[in-house]
Scaffold this active site. Structure first.
Site, PDB file in Angstrom:
ATOM      1  CG  ASP A  67      -2.209   0.737   0.991  1.00 20.48           C
ATOM      2  OD1 ASP A  67      -2.307   1.464  -0.020  1.00 20.48           O
ATOM      3  OD2 ASP A  67      -3.130   0.606   1.820  1.00 20.48           O
ATOM      4  CG  MET A  68       1.677   5.579  -1.954  1.00 17.12           C
ATOM      5  SD  MET A  68       3.452   5.283  -1.796  1.00 17.12           S
ATOM      6  CE  MET A  68       3.804   4.494  -3.377  1.00 17.12           C
ATOM      7  NE  ARG A 120      -6.522  -0.434  -4.112  1.00 17.09           N
ATOM      8  CZ  ARG A 120      -6.818   0.341  -3.071  1.00 17.09           C
ATOM      9  NH1 ARG A 120      -5.857   0.965  -2.417  1.00 17.09           N
ATOM     10  NH2 ARG A 120      -8.069   0.495  -2.684  1.00 17.09           N
TER      11      ARG A 120
END
Length: 242
Positions: A67-68, A120
């Site tokens: 995830d970021m 994503r």
């Protein structure tokens, strides 16, 4: 903190085992700060690297999404993803998240796609300064669509993370015009948000992946996400029952 990070990693390993045992079309998404990134970057790298290696060893292979978080983590996170993806056996088993509101995102996407790394794409949930990020919703939306089309034409399987119905309609229209198969990408949404839209997309033949907060710490996670950008709270309230 390293002890808590290893405990969290053990839960992710158990999730991967259950996904494999039940033959589910599911994968995991991890936050680097949850894996101790702020305390010891090497610990986080080892933990996430172990999860990716586990996913790569499964039959069939699975996938770990890194995830970021806020902009101070962007380059460090991408460096880690590039590094893990380059290790033998990991290709296709680790991916990144790109936030459309950052000015740098087009270049980041080009670099990731050049190596076949799955992306994503989201709009971005953190409050960022005007010298590094678009501030107006219209600008963010415009850049999202631009980046979305780059990804959709790349041939790399990717995720479009959005509940924005207008953008989703543009993605569907672009896929049809460019003859991009539904198997080439997926829409990604949060559990319980716009269920009507999720169901319609599935009925129309498009892939939809639903993100579900897992484990006993889901409530603190949920509150942190709302705190990162208070506008998120209004969005959830408006769309929870649709």
């Amino acid at each position: 903190m390293p002890k808590k990070a290893h405990h969290s990693a053990l839960l992710y390993e158990q999730i991967l085992d259950e996904i494999n045992a039940r033959r589910l079309d599911a994968n995991v998404s991890v936050k680097l700060t949850h894996m101790g990134f702020d305390v010891d970057e090497n610990v986080a790298r080892d933990i996430v690297g172990g999860l990716v290696a586990k996913a790569a060893a499964m039959q069939p292979k699975n996938f770990v999404r890194v995830d970021m978080e806020g902009s101070p983590y962007t380059q460090r996170t991408l460096d880690l993803v590039h590094n893990l993806h380059g290790l033998p056996g990991n290709q296709g088993c680790v991916g990144a998240v790109i936030q459309a509101y950052l000015f740098r995102s087009e270049k980041d996407i080009e670099d990731l796609l050049a190596k076949g790394i799955r992306i994503r794409l989201c709009k971005g949930a953190y409050k960022e300064a005007g010298d590094i990020a678009f501030q107006q919703k219209s600008e963010v939306d415009e850049n999202y669509v631009k980046l979305m089309k780059i990804q959709m034409k790349s041939g790399v399987y990717h995720g479009l993370a959005t509940h924005d119905e207008s953008i989703i309609q543009q993605a569907v229209a672009f896929a049809q015009t460019e003859k991009i198969a539904p198997s080439g990408f997926e829409f990604q949404m949060l559990h319980g948000i716009r269920r009507d839209l999720q169901q319609k997309l599935v009925r129309d033949g498009w892939n939809v992946r639903v993100y579900i907060p897992f484990g006993t710490e889901w409530y603190p996670y949920f509150m942190r996400r709302l705190g990162e950008r208070p506008a998120n709270a209004l969005f959830v309230v408006k769309n929870l029952f649709r």
